[in-house]
Design a protein around this motif. Structure first.
Motif, PDB file in Angstrom:
ATOM      1  N   ASP A   1       1.150  -1.071   0.202  1.00  0.00           N
ATOM      2  CA  ASP A   1       0.032  -0.121  -0.111  1.00  0.00           C
ATOM      3  C   ASP A   1       0.708   1.127  -0.110  1.00  0.00           C
ATOM      4  O   ASP A   1       0.230   2.292   0.595  1.00  0.00           O
ATOM      5  CB  ASP A   1      -1.016   0.346   1.393  1.00  0.00           C
ATOM      6  N   GLU A   2       2.341   1.584  -0.750  1.00  0.00           N
ATOM      7  CA  GLU A   2       2.922   2.623  -0.308  1.00  0.00           C
ATOM      8  C   GLU A   2       2.912   2.990  -1.970  1.00  0.00           C
ATOM      9  O   GLU A   2       3.207   4.106  -2.112  1.00  0.00           O
ATOM     10  CB  GLU A   2       4.090   1.788  -0.888  1.00  0.00           C
ATOM     11  N   LEU A   3       1.930   2.643  -3.137  1.00  0.00           N
ATOM     12  CA  LEU A   3       2.199   2.908  -4.285  1.00  0.00           C
ATOM     13  C   LEU A   3       0.369   3.188  -4.546  1.00  0.00           C
ATOM     14  O   LEU A   3       0.080   2.413  -4.473  1.00  0.00           O
ATOM     15  CB  LEU A   3       2.862   2.579  -5.336  1.00  0.00           C
ATOM     16  N   SER A   4      -0.293   3.845  -6.194  1.00  0.00           N
ATOM     17  CA  SER A   4      -0.926   3.935  -6.332  1.00  0.00           C
ATOM     18  C   SER A   4      -0.934   2.840  -7.589  1.00  0.00           C
ATOM     19  O   SER A   4       0.185   2.312  -8.208  1.00  0.00           O
ATOM     20  CB  SER A   4      -1.202   4.847  -6.901  1.00  0.00           C
ATOM     21  N   LEU A   5      -2.009   2.796  -8.007  1.00  0.00           N
ATOM     22  CA  LEU A   5      -2.206   1.569  -9.120  1.00  0.00           C
ATOM     23  C   LEU A   5      -1.244   1.859 -10.269  1.00  0.00           C
ATOM     24  O   LEU A   5      -0.691   1.606 -11.109  1.00  0.00           O
ATOM     25  CB  LEU A   5      -3.709   1.381  -9.535  1.00  0.00           C
ATOM     26  N   SER A   6      -1.881   3.701 -10.423  1.00  0.00           N
ATOM     27  CA  SER A   6      -0.814   3.898 -11.887  1.00  0.00           C
ATOM     28  C   SER A   6       0.320   4.285 -11.465  1.00  0.00           C
ATOM     29  O   SER A   6       1.301   3.962 -12.606  1.00  0.00           O
ATOM     30  CB  SER A   6      -1.436   5.587 -11.978  1.00  0.00           C
ATOM     31  N   GLU A   7       0.848   4.214 -10.297  1.00  0.00           N
ATOM     32  CA  GLU A   7       2.460   4.298  -9.858  1.00  0.00           C
ATOM     33  C   GLU A   7       2.802   2.766  -9.975  1.00  0.00           C
ATOM     34  O   GLU A   7       3.866   2.115 -10.784  1.00  0.00           O
ATOM     35  CB  GLU A   7       2.725   4.581  -8.623  1.00  0.00           C
ATOM     36  N   ILE A   8       2.418   2.060  -9.989  1.00  0.00           N
ATOM     37  CA  ILE A   8       2.588   1.166  -9.468  1.00  0.00           C
ATOM     38  C   ILE A   8       2.312   0.126 -11.362  1.00  0.00           C
ATOM     39  O   ILE A   8       3.431  -0.843 -12.012  1.00  0.00           O
ATOM     40  CB  ILE A   8       1.448  -0.573  -9.516  1.00  0.00           C
ATOM     41  N   ALA A   9       1.503   0.075 -12.515  1.00  0.00           N
ATOM     42  CA  ALA A   9       1.798   0.098 -14.246  1.00  0.00           C
ATOM     43  C   ALA A   9       2.988   0.866 -14.425  1.00  0.00           C
ATOM     44  O   ALA A   9       3.294   0.118 -15.640  1.00  0.00           O
ATOM     45  CB  ALA A   9       0.050   0.769 -14.301  1.00  0.00           C
ATOM     46  N   LEU A  10       3.329   1.969 -13.558  1.00  0.00           N
ATOM     47  CA  LEU A  10       3.977   2.474 -14.381  1.00  0.00           C
ATOM     48  C   LEU A  10       4.990   2.027 -14.219  1.00  0.00           C
ATOM     49  O   LEU A  10       6.425   1.763 -14.977  1.00  0.00           O
ATOM     50  CB  LEU A  10       4.424   4.227 -13.923  1.00  0.00           C
ATOM     51  N   ARG A  11       5.491   1.895 -13.385  1.00  0.00           N
ATOM     52  CA  ARG A  11       6.646   0.270 -12.748  1.00  0.00           C
ATOM     53  C   ARG A  11       7.368  -0.748 -13.027  1.00  0.00           C
ATOM     54  O   ARG A  11       8.160  -0.574 -13.151  1.00  0.00           O
ATOM     55  CB  ARG A  11       6.882   0.467 -11.212  1.00  0.00           C
ATOM     56  N   LEU A  12       6.321  -1.155 -13.125  1.00  0.00           N
ATOM     57  CA  LEU A  12       6.007  -2.623 -13.978  1.00  0.00           C
ATOM     58  C   LEU A  12       6.290  -2.393 -15.465  1.00  0.00           C
ATOM     59  O   LEU A  12       5.754  -3.969 -16.106  1.00  0.00           O
ATOM     60  CB  LEU A  12       4.601  -3.436 -13.625  1.00  0.00           C
ATOM     61  N   ASN A  13       6.389  -2.112 -16.180  1.00  0.00           N
ATOM     62  CA  ASN A  13       6.034  -1.031 -17.685  1.00  0.00           C
ATOM     63  C   ASN A  13       4.970  -1.725 -18.185  1.00  0.00           C
ATOM     64  O   ASN A  13       4.635  -2.117 -19.420  1.00  0.00           O
ATOM     65  CB  ASN A  13       7.357  -2.032 -18.571  1.00  0.00           C
ATOM     66  N   TYR A  14       3.889  -1.539 -17.359  1.00  0.00           N
ATOM     67  CA  TYR A  14       2.155  -1.297 -17.599  1.00  0.00           C
ATOM     68  C   TYR A  14       2.074  -0.318 -18.904  1.00  0.00           C
ATOM     69  O   TYR A  14       2.324   0.244 -18.429  1.00  0.00           O
ATOM     70  CB  TYR A  14       0.920  -1.901 -16.932  1.00  0.00           C
ATOM     71  N   SER A  15       1.485  -0.490 -20.520  1.00  0.00           N
ATOM     72  CA  SER A  15       1.530   0.523 -21.367  1.00  0.00           C
ATOM     73  C   SER A  15       0.236   1.571 -20.375  1.00  0.00           C
ATOM     74  O   SER A  15       0.371   2.583 -20.909  1.00  0.00           O
ATOM     75  CB  SER A  15       0.248   0.252 -21.824  1.00  0.00           C
ATOM     76  N   SER A  16      -1.026   0.628 -19.627  1.00  0.00           N
ATOM     77  CA  SER A  16      -1.953   2.071 -19.163  1.00  0.00           C
ATOM     78  C   SER A  16      -2.589   1.198 -17.658  1.00  0.00           C
ATOM     79  O   SER A  16      -2.046  -0.149 -17.817  1.00  0.00           O
ATOM     80  CB  SER A  16      -3.213   1.968 -19.909  1.00  0.00           C
ATOM     81  N   VAL A  17      -3.120   1.583 -17.105  1.00  0.00           N
ATOM     82  CA  VAL A  17      -3.683   1.279 -16.045  1.00  0.00           C
ATOM     83  C   VAL A  17      -4.411   0.308 -16.088  1.00  0.00           C
ATOM     84  O   VAL A  17      -5.571  -0.889 -15.685  1.00  0.00           O
ATOM     85  CB  VAL A  17      -4.581   2.799 -14.989  1.00  0.00           C
ATOM     86  N   ALA A  18      -5.746   0.548 -16.922  1.00  0.00           N
ATOM     87  CA  ALA A  18      -6.848  -0.033 -17.598  1.00  0.00           C
ATOM     88  C   ALA A  18      -6.133  -2.058 -18.117  1.00  0.00           C
ATOM     89  O   ALA A  18      -6.901  -2.731 -17.188  1.00  0.00           O
ATOM     90  CB  ALA A  18      -7.307   0.197 -19.063  1.00  0.00           C
ATOM     91  N   TYR A  19      -4.753  -1.275 -18.600  1.00  0.00           N
ATOM     92  CA  TYR A  19      -4.125  -3.292 -19.075  1.00  0.00           C
ATOM     93  C   TYR A  19      -3.952  -3.723 -18.455  1.00  0.00           C
ATOM     94  O   TYR A  19      -3.892  -4.905 -17.859  1.00  0.00           O
ATOM     95  CB  TYR A  19      -3.427  -2.458 -19.868  1.00  0.00           C
ATOM     96  N   LEU A  20      -3.521  -3.088 -17.020  1.00  0.00           N
ATOM     97  CA  LEU A  20      -2.979  -3.719 -15.862  1.00  0.00           C
ATOM     98  C   LEU A  20      -4.065  -4.156 -15.115  1.00  0.00           C
ATOM     99  O   LEU A  20      -3.649  -5.532 -14.644  1.00  0.00           O
ATOM    100  CB  LEU A  20      -2.368  -2.289 -14.655  1.00  0.00           C
ATOM    101  N   SER A  21      -5.512  -3.356 -14.849  1.00  0.00           N
ATOM    102  CA  SER A  21      -6.676  -3.862 -14.142  1.00  0.00           C
ATOM    103  C   SER A  21      -7.033  -4.817 -15.434  1.00  0.00           C
ATOM    104  O   SER A  21      -7.234  -6.397 -14.349  1.00  0.00           O
ATOM    105  CB  SER A  21      -7.217  -2.433 -14.154  1.00  0.00           C
ATOM    106  N   ASN A  22      -7.435  -4.826 -15.659  1.00  0.00           N
ATOM    107  CA  ASN A  22      -7.197  -5.970 -16.893  1.00  0.00           C
ATOM    108  C   ASN A  22      -6.979  -7.813 -17.005  1.00  0.00           C
ATOM    109  O   ASN A  22      -7.077  -8.636 -16.603  1.00  0.00           O
ATOM    110  CB  ASN A  22      -7.362  -5.899 -18.565  1.00  0.00           C
ATOM    111  N   GLN A  23      -5.290  -7.494 -16.900  1.00  0.00           N
ATOM    112  CA  GLN A  23      -5.266  -8.404 -16.780  1.00  0.00           C
ATOM    113  C   GLN A  23      -5.078  -9.051 -15.423  1.00  0.00           C
ATOM    114  O   GLN A  23      -5.169  -9.967 -15.025  1.00  0.00           O
ATOM    115  CB  GLN A  23      -2.943  -8.582 -17.182  1.00  0.00           C
TER     116      GLN A  23
END
Length: 188
Positions: A140-162
């Motif tokens: 709980d230290e990073l937002s979902l946007s920060e996690i997506a960026l850190r793990l090189n997801y193209s978008s938060v939506a793509y991360l959430s769907n996967q």
């Protein structure tokens, strides 16, 4: 004469510590130890090898004797290192990364992995990324946007769907459930 041992399911720092303890208990002199591999300062004799196998098996580890199984384990360790320890770069291409690190053509690695594991390298990679997302959500230290960026997801939506496809939960629902849903890296 040094002996190199390859050990299946050595996927985290705790695994290294547990394997080191077993080596110490059997009075085996370790020159170097890292994920999936132990270099001993001496040659391992037959009865020592059997004692080591017997000590490791109940802990979820296995000595790997054949070349193909070693390569499968090296693929897994390389992916774990990339996702959990090294941090992904936007330029990191999985096939190029594995080919460069393991000195084999990716098509060969992919075919071998699929044949032996019954699943693709890509699915294993996705599973590792999702476990990393779970870890980051639990801390709980990073937002979902920060996690997506850190793990090189193209978008938060793509991360959430996967994430939902793999776990059956949205990231926010998972976060509410907390730690109970995480797996150990050796269980992925």
């Amino acid at each position: 004469m040094m002996t190199t041992l390859y050990i299946k399911n050595m996927v985290c720092q705790r695994c290294i510590m547990v394997v080191q303890q077993q080596m110490d208990a059997l009075h085996l002199q370790v020159a170097d130890i890292k994920l999936g591999e132990v270099k001993l300062k001496e040659t391992l004799q037959g009865e020592q090898r059997e004692a080591l196998k017997a000590a490791l098996l109940p802990l979820g580890f296995e000595l790997i004797d054949d070349r193909k199984s070693r390569l499968i384990e090296e693929i897994k360790v390389a992916i774990i290192h990339l996702v959990h320890h090294q941090g992904m770069d936007a330029k990191t291409n999985l096939s190029d990364y594995l080919s460069a690190n393991l000195q084999h053509d990716y098509a060969y690695l992919s075919a071998l992995f699929s044949k032996v594991e019954g699943s693709t390298i890509e699915k294993y990679f996705i599973a590792q990324r999702i476990e990393k997302v779970k870890e980051m959500l639990v801390y709980d230290e990073l937002s979902l946007s920060e996690i997506a960026l850190r793990l090189n997801y193209s978008s938060v939506a793509y991360l959430s769907n996967q994430f939902k496809k793999v776990t059956g939960l949205t990231p926010s629902h998972f976060k509410q459930l907390g730690r109970d849903r995480r797996k150990g890296l050796d269980q992925v």
